[in-house]
Design an enzyme around this catalytic site. Sequence first.
Site, PDB file in Angstrom:
ATOM      1  N   LYS A  30       0.800  -1.226   0.000  1.00  0.00           N
ATOM      2  CA  LYS A  30       0.000   0.000   0.000  1.00  0.00           C
ATOM      3  C   LYS A  30       0.839   1.285   0.000  1.00  0.00           C
ATOM      4  O   LYS A  30       2.053   1.248   0.238  1.00  0.00           O
ATOM      5  CB  LYS A  30      -0.923  -0.017   1.219  1.00  0.00           C
ATOM      6  CG  LYS A  30      -1.970  -1.117   1.165  1.00  0.00           C
ATOM      7  CD  LYS A  30      -2.866  -1.054   2.388  1.00  0.00           C
ATOM      8  CE  LYS A  30      -3.967  -2.087   2.340  1.00  0.00           C
ATOM      9  NZ  LYS A  30      -4.864  -1.953   3.522  1.00  0.00           N
TER      10      LYS A  30
ATOM     11  N   PHE B 145     -15.843   3.313   6.524  1.00  0.00           N
ATOM     12  CA  PHE B 145     -14.441   3.596   6.173  1.00  0.00           C
ATOM     13  C   PHE B 145     -14.178   3.646   4.671  1.00  0.00           C
ATOM     14  O   PHE B 145     -13.052   3.922   4.251  1.00  0.00           O
ATOM     15  CB  PHE B 145     -13.513   2.555   6.812  1.00  0.00           C
ATOM     16  CG  PHE B 145     -13.759   1.133   6.369  1.00  0.00           C
ATOM     17  CD1 PHE B 145     -13.245   0.652   5.177  1.00  0.00           C
ATOM     18  CD2 PHE B 145     -14.509   0.271   7.160  1.00  0.00           C
ATOM     19  CE1 PHE B 145     -13.455  -0.657   4.770  1.00  0.00           C
ATOM     20  CE2 PHE B 145     -14.731  -1.044   6.770  1.00  0.00           C
ATOM     21  CZ  PHE B 145     -14.202  -1.511   5.564  1.00  0.00           C
TER      22      PHE B 145
ATOM     23  N   ARG C 138      -1.673 -14.291   4.194  1.00  0.00           N
ATOM     24  CA  ARG C 138      -2.416 -13.675   5.284  1.00  0.00           C
ATOM     25  C   ARG C 138      -1.700 -13.875   6.626  1.00  0.00           C
ATOM     26  O   ARG C 138      -1.682 -12.983   7.468  1.00  0.00           O
ATOM     27  CB  ARG C 138      -3.846 -14.187   5.311  1.00  0.00           C
ATOM     28  CG  ARG C 138      -4.602 -13.744   4.035  1.00  0.00           C
ATOM     29  CD  ARG C 138      -6.049 -14.125   4.026  1.00  0.00           C
ATOM     30  NE  ARG C 138      -6.814 -13.359   4.979  1.00  0.00           N
ATOM     31  CZ  ARG C 138      -7.186 -12.078   4.837  1.00  0.00           C
ATOM     32  NH1 ARG C 138      -6.820 -11.399   3.767  1.00  0.00           N
ATOM     33  NH2 ARG C 138      -7.912 -11.479   5.758  1.00  0.00           N
TER      34      ARG C 138
ATOM     35  N   THR D 231      -5.400  -7.262  10.472  1.00  0.00           N
ATOM     36  CA  THR D 231      -5.644  -5.976   9.816  1.00  0.00           C
ATOM     37  C   THR D 231      -5.178  -4.805  10.667  1.00  0.00           C
ATOM     38  O   THR D 231      -4.550  -3.874  10.164  1.00  0.00           O
ATOM     39  CB  THR D 231      -7.146  -5.827   9.496  1.00  0.00           C
ATOM     40  OG1 THR D 231      -7.543  -6.925   8.665  1.00  0.00           O
ATOM     41  CG2 THR D 231      -7.433  -4.534   8.774  1.00  0.00           C
TER      42      THR D 231
ATOM     43  N   ARG E 202       2.283  -6.372   9.042  1.00  0.00           N
ATOM     44  CA  ARG E 202       1.479  -5.284   9.587  1.00  0.00           C
ATOM     45  C   ARG E 202       1.964  -4.839  10.963  1.00  0.00           C
ATOM     46  O   ARG E 202       1.896  -3.647  11.285  1.00  0.00           O
ATOM     47  CB  ARG E 202       0.014  -5.679   9.605  1.00  0.00           C
ATOM     48  CG  ARG E 202      -0.565  -5.727   8.177  1.00  0.00           C
ATOM     49  CD  ARG E 202      -1.950  -6.287   8.164  1.00  0.00           C
ATOM     50  NE  ARG E 202      -2.588  -6.137   6.848  1.00  0.00           N
ATOM     51  CZ  ARG E 202      -3.641  -6.826   6.472  1.00  0.00           C
ATOM     52  NH1 ARG E 202      -4.193  -7.713   7.290  1.00  0.00           N
ATOM     53  NH2 ARG E 202      -4.163  -6.638   5.273  1.00  0.00           N
TER      54      ARG E 202
ATOM     55  N   ASN F 176      -1.902  -0.047   6.765  1.00  0.00           N
ATOM     56  CA  ASN F 176      -1.298  -1.241   7.369  1.00  0.00           C
ATOM     57  C   ASN F 176      -0.331  -1.951   6.426  1.00  0.00           C
ATOM     58  O   ASN F 176       0.000  -3.103   6.626  1.00  0.00           O
ATOM     59  CB  ASN F 176      -2.380  -2.187   7.885  1.00  0.00           C
ATOM     60  CG  ASN F 176      -3.298  -2.702   6.797  1.00  0.00           C
ATOM     61  OD1 ASN F 176      -3.011  -2.589   5.614  1.00  0.00           O
ATOM     62  ND2 ASN F 176      -4.406  -3.275   7.195  1.00  0.00           N
TER      63      ASN F 176
ATOM     64  N   HIS G  31      -2.226  -5.587   1.555  1.00  0.00           N
ATOM     65  CA  HIS G  31      -3.539  -6.205   1.310  1.00  0.00           C
ATOM     66  C   HIS G  31      -3.270  -7.587   0.743  1.00  0.00           C
ATOM     67  O   HIS G  31      -2.333  -7.780  -0.023  1.00  0.00           O
ATOM     68  CB  HIS G  31      -4.341  -5.385   0.288  1.00  0.00           C
ATOM     69  CG  HIS G  31      -5.507  -6.139  -0.287  1.00  0.00           C
ATOM     70  ND1 HIS G  31      -6.753  -6.105   0.286  1.00  0.00           N
ATOM     71  CD2 HIS G  31      -5.601  -6.970  -1.347  1.00  0.00           C
ATOM     72  CE1 HIS G  31      -7.574  -6.885  -0.419  1.00  0.00           C
ATOM     73  NE2 HIS G  31      -6.890  -7.417  -1.413  1.00  0.00           N
TER      74      HIS G  31
END
Length: 140
Positions: free
Chosen positions: A11, A59, A87, A93, A104, A114, A117
Site C-alpha cells: 500500500k 471507512f 495472510r 488488519t 502489519r 497497514n 492487502h
Amino acid sequence: MAIERTLSIIKPDATRRNITGLITARLEAAGLRSIAQRRFFMTRQQAEKFYAVHAERAFFDDLCDFMASGPVLVQVLEGENAIARNREVMGATNPANADEGTIRKEFGESIEANSAHGSDSPENAAIEIAFFFSELDIVG
C-alpha cells in the site's frame, strides 16, 4: 498441499517509506513467489471499484482516498497454500493486534495504513488478480 495464487498489494504508506523490498523479501522468505508485478498510482475510481464490497461501510471513502494517495505495488503471488500463507505473513488488519514479526505489526501505521492487502479466499483471489492482470502478464 495445493499450489495457489493470491493477490498482494503493498500500500501507499509502504511505498512512501520505500520499504517495498523489505516486504517483498518477507513474502519470498515465506515461500511465496511473485509471478506478476506492477507499480502504479491507483486512481480513486479504481479504488472504488476494487473495494466496492465495502461501499456501504463507514471507512469506504477514507480507504479509497488512501489507496489513491500514492503508488502501490500489486503482485500475484504463487506458492503452497498461498492465500493462507500470505495472510499469515501479513498479520491482523489492525497492526496493534497483529502478531510480532508480521508485516502489519512491523510496518503498519494504522488499520488503514497497514502496508499490505491480500486476498481472503480462492474466489476473491481470482477476481482480484483479474482486476489488475491479464493471463499474459503472469509468468508463472
